[in-house]
Design a protein around this motif. Structure first.
Motif, mmCIF file in Angstrom:
data_model
loop_
_atom_site.group_PDB
_atom_site.id
_atom_site.type_symbol
_atom_site.label_atom_id
_atom_site.label_comp_id
_atom_site.label_asym_id
_atom_site.label_seq_id
_atom_site.Cartn_x
_atom_site.Cartn_y
_atom_site.Cartn_z
ATOM 1 N N VAL A 193 0.839 -1.197 0.000
ATOM 2 C CA VAL A 193 0.000 0.000 0.000
ATOM 3 C C VAL A 193 0.876 1.249 0.000
ATOM 4 O O VAL A 193 1.778 1.389 0.822
ATOM 5 N N PHE A 194 0.578 2.149 -0.927
ATOM 6 C CA PHE A 194 1.317 3.395 -1.084
ATOM 7 C C PHE A 194 0.448 4.536 -0.568
ATOM 8 O O PHE A 194 -0.713 4.665 -0.975
ATOM 9 N N SER A 195 1.021 5.357 0.322
ATOM 10 C CA SER A 195 0.272 6.444 0.948
ATOM 11 C C SER A 195 1.097 7.721 0.928
ATOM 12 O O SER A 195 2.322 7.684 0.821
ATOM 13 N N VAL A 196 0.402 8.837 1.046
ATOM 14 C CA VAL A 196 1.044 10.138 1.253
ATOM 15 C C VAL A 196 0.243 10.847 2.337
ATOM 16 O O VAL A 196 -0.990 10.844 2.295
ATOM 17 N N GLY A 197 0.939 11.373 3.326
ATOM 18 C CA GLY A 197 0.247 12.032 4.431
ATOM 19 C C GLY A 197 -0.675 11.098 5.178
ATOM 20 O O GLY A 197 -1.684 11.527 5.719
ATOM 21 N N GLY A 198 -0.363 9.803 5.193
ATOM 22 C CA GLY A 198 -1.187 8.814 5.881
ATOM 23 C C GLY A 198 -2.427 8.386 5.120
ATOM 24 O O GLY A 198 -3.244 7.635 5.642
ATOM 25 N N ARG A 199 -2.568 8.839 3.875
ATOM 26 C CA ARG A 199 -3.747 8.485 3.060
ATOM 27 C C ARG A 199 -3.314 7.657 1.856
ATOM 28 O O ARG A 199 -2.413 8.043 1.116
ATOM 29 N N MET A 200 -3.994 6.557 1.661
ATOM 30 C CA MET A 200 -3.654 5.638 0.570
ATOM 31 C C MET A 200 -3.976 6.250 -0.789
ATOM 32 O O MET A 200 -4.991 6.917 -0.942
ATOM 33 N N PHE A 201 -3.091 5.949 -1.770
ATOM 34 C CA PHE A 201 -3.397 6.363 -3.142
ATOM 35 C C PHE A 201 -3.268 5.209 -4.131
ATOM 36 O O PHE A 201 -3.809 5.277 -5.230
ATOM 37 N N ALA A 202 -2.578 4.125 -3.766
ATOM 38 C CA ALA A 202 -2.443 2.983 -4.676
ATOM 39 C C ALA A 202 -2.102 1.739 -3.878
ATOM 40 O O ALA A 202 -1.567 1.815 -2.763
ATOM 41 N N MET A 203 -2.388 0.574 -4.485
ATOM 42 C CA MET A 203 -2.006 -0.694 -3.862
ATOM 43 C C MET A 203 -1.932 -1.799 -4.911
ATOM 44 O O MET A 203 -2.538 -1.712 -5.982
ATOM 45 N N THR A 204 -1.144 -2.806 -4.583
ATOM 46 C CA THR A 204 -0.995 -3.988 -5.424
ATOM 47 C C THR A 204 -0.611 -5.151 -4.523
ATOM 48 O O THR A 204 -0.249 -4.943 -3.364
ATOM 49 N N HIS A 205 -0.666 -6.360 -5.044
ATOM 50 C CA HIS A 205 -0.205 -7.508 -4.266
ATOM 51 C C HIS A 205 1.318 -7.495 -4.252
ATOM 52 O O HIS A 205 1.949 -7.349 -5.304
ATOM 53 N N ALA A 206 1.903 -7.644 -3.086
ATOM 54 C CA ALA A 206 3.360 -7.608 -2.942
ATOM 55 C C ALA A 206 4.038 -8.703 -3.749
ATOM 56 O O ALA A 206 5.139 -8.518 -4.257
ATOM 57 N N ASP A 207 3.353 -9.854 -3.904
ATOM 58 C CA ASP A 207 3.969 -10.975 -4.618
ATOM 59 C C ASP A 207 3.673 -10.956 -6.117
ATOM 60 O O ASP A 207 4.092 -11.845 -6.851
#
Length: 133
Positions: A35-49
């Motif tokens: 999970v990718f966040s800026v200022g504690g708010r998520m903006f993108a995500m993907t499966h780590a594997d």
């Protein structure tokens, strides 16, 4: 002539892209979601594997939600569609540059909702350099 590396985006490539942007934090949540966040708010995500063919989800502007979900390979993100997130279920349908631009847009959207003070501390918005085609 399409180079395989110019289609889709891997979790590692997404991480290398986003970790350079001001204020970005990267966490593992809900088991294996990167999970990718800026200022504690998520903006993108993907499966780590990287499973599900590199499927990724990210925030989009309200006015782009219907446009993007009408494209083959993009659906409303499960559990997050109300917040105008999309899920790219077929990332290989899109060029890496297109996906990078969409993720940068997601970062910019979330960043714009932070306090003016925090936005100022983060400095200018990053840009994506055009690569070879």
């Amino acid at each position: 002539m399409t180079d395989q590396s110019s289609r889709g985006i891997t979790a590692a490539r997404l991480q290398r892209l986003c970790e350079r942007w001001p204020g970005v934090t990267i966490d593992i949540k809900w088991g294996d979601n990167l999970v990718f966040s800026v200022g504690g708010r998520m903006f993108a995500m993907t499966h780590a594997d990287g499973r599900d063919g590199g499927r990724l989800a990210f925030k989009v502007a309200d006015e782009r939600f219907l446009e993007l979900t009408d494209l083959p390979g993009i659906i409303p993100a499960p559990y997050l569609a109300r917040a105008r997130w999309v899920s790219v279920v077929e990332p290989r349908r899109f060029s890496t540059a297109e996906l990078q631009a969409l993720v940068l847009d997601a970062y910019a959207l979330i960043r714009a909702r932070l306090t003016k003070k925090l936005q100022s501390e983060l400095g200018p918005l990053p840009m994506i350099k055009a690569g070879k085609r």
